[in-house]
Design an enzyme around this catalytic site. Sequence first.
Site, PDB file in Angstrom:
ATOM      1  N   LEU A 251       0.842  -1.199   0.000  1.00  0.00           N
ATOM      2  CA  LEU A 251       0.000   0.000   0.000  1.00  0.00           C
ATOM      3  C   LEU A 251       0.876   1.247   0.000  1.00  0.00           C
ATOM      4  O   LEU A 251       0.402   2.347   0.251  1.00  0.00           O
ATOM      5  CB  LEU A 251      -0.912   0.002   1.237  1.00  0.00           C
ATOM      6  CG  LEU A 251      -2.085  -0.984   1.178  1.00  0.00           C
ATOM      7  CD1 LEU A 251      -2.821  -1.018   2.517  1.00  0.00           C
ATOM      8  CD2 LEU A 251      -3.062  -0.603   0.056  1.00  0.00           C
ATOM      9  N   CYS A 261       9.662  -7.515 -13.379  1.00  0.00           N
ATOM     10  CA  CYS A 261       8.481  -8.370 -13.530  1.00  0.00           C
ATOM     11  C   CYS A 261       7.115  -7.717 -13.341  1.00  0.00           C
ATOM     12  O   CYS A 261       6.215  -7.986 -14.134  1.00  0.00           O
ATOM     13  CB  CYS A 261       8.611  -9.572 -12.615  1.00  0.00           C
ATOM     14  SG  CYS A 261       9.925 -10.670 -13.183  1.00  0.00           S
TER      15      CYS A 261
END
Length: 449
Positions: A251, A261
């Site tokens: 968050l 990735c």
Amino acid sequence: MKIAVVGAGIVGLTTAAGFADLGHQVYCSDTDGDKIERIENGVLPYLEPGLAELVKRGQEGGRLAFGVGASTAIGEAEIVILAVGTPATDDGEILLAQLWEAADMLWPRADGMRRLIAVKSTVPVGTAERLEARIRARLPAEGGVDVVSVPEFLREGFAVRDFFEPSRVVIGSATHEAAELMDRLYRRLSATVVHTDRRSAELAKLASNAALAIKISYANEMAALSEQTGADYPDIARILGLDPRIGPHFLGAGLGFGGSCLPKDTRALVRLASEAGAPQTVASAAIRANAVLPQRMARKLEAALSGLSRRRVALLGLAFKPGTADLREAPSLRLIAELKKRYPGISLAAYDPAVDIAMKRQLPAGVGLYGSAEEALRGADAAIVVTEWPEIRKISAEDYKSWMSRPIILDGRNCLDAHALNAQGMVCIGVGRLPAAPQGIPAYQGRHA
Ligand SMILES: NC(=O)C1=CN([C@@H]2O[C@H](COP(=O)(O)OP(=O)(O)OC[C@H]3O[C@@H](n4cnc5c(N)ncnc54)[C@H](O)[C@@H]3O)[C@@H](O)[C@H]2O)C=CC1
Ligand SMILES: O=C(O)[C@H]1O[C@H](OP(=O)(O)OP(=O)(O)OC[C@H]2O[C@@H](n3ccc(=O)[nH]c3=O)[C@H](O)[C@@H]2O)[C@H](O)[C@@H](O)[C@@H]1O
């Protein structure tokens, strides 16, 4: 068990050294002879805590050997793990050239043995089936081959820890025998093993990285809304994270997600989904939300300091996250491009604790790379914290004030105590944060605090 690992990138090398440490006999090969030579001599191309020791232990115990290209060791392996690179184009096509090349060099002649290939590389859904068909077409049916999908979930900087304590092991297989053999391989790890089919395993990998990307983009949009409405995003993130259904991880708002990735796999998922007729609009939006973050940071810098084309701005951190020297799709590179486009004469002075020659080569021309934070900050009119390295977090207000022309810090990772720095005469601006601590409202110390 005799295992071969093809590809000695972070994933391949960690997998090889990890299984050797678990007592298996492992041969790890790569097409890059220089890389193999360096690894054999104990000079690892990656900054991974514990990996050099793990490799050394495997070599000294005679359980881990390296080589270039095909070898008899691959021919003798019960399981061949493919961990080659699978880069993606800007529009999300995962390029499988390394995978096909690696598969084509396996077992030049049929020898009647049944083989198992485990695909660890991140690939589009359906790749394990295609790979199996490709090898079956080359080798006569007497022995046969099984291809399983065992996607990798390790994080850079925690590769060794994630190998020994994975959040889960996913085994996607099409036969009972293959599932059982893979189960035996992983038995010594006390991990939750999920057995599924190959397509589900392949999709689960892309879905996992896209879910992380979506969470980060949500955080960044919420941080922007916090700024517009006078709320404090770090408090909001804490409140969200205390709900176990949301969870506290990923968050963090700031300059967004980068690395080898998350961006690539989210793009790949979006492309795959649109081809499959099940559009992933949320994942698509996460990519767009991530792309605007350098612009948002540039606007903040502009609001804090005028005449940017004549200014010197320090960039603290370049790697896509702390603990790695990796610049693949790093937010720093997007930020540099944005600043240079908007303010042609701007002078950028960068520092990263993991800086090395390879990193230097990837930086665009005109960015000064310094050997210490002090050198990058000397005479700077403003600084942007790009990567939350511990060493960068520790720089004191006194140092900022004595080194910089103007002690203006834009904290692109919300990793500094902005209120404390501001109280010491600095201008420290975080992401989604209130400009100053609320005056005269002491923190509530009651039983619910
Ligand atoms: N880097 C990471 O943190 C993670 C990566 N993955 C996935 O795992 C795969 C590998 O990732 P990295 O280790 O980062 O890749 P990488 O690109 O760093 O390493 C791949 C290695 O494979 C070698 N190679 C290429 N073709 C070969 C061939 N035909 N035979 C033998 N070796 C060959 C390359 O020389 C290179 O050393 C990718 O699909 C990636 O998406 C999955 C989870 C984590
Ligand atoms: O497939 C992969 O290669 C791997 O990708 C990520 O691992 P990694 O790329 O090492 O890095 P992360 O720790 O996930 O961070 C990715 C990016 O997100 C950013 N981030 C992370 C967390 C956060 O709260 N906010 C945020 O902006 C980081 O700064 C970084 O740029 C996943 O976390 C791994 O599970 C996965 O195996």
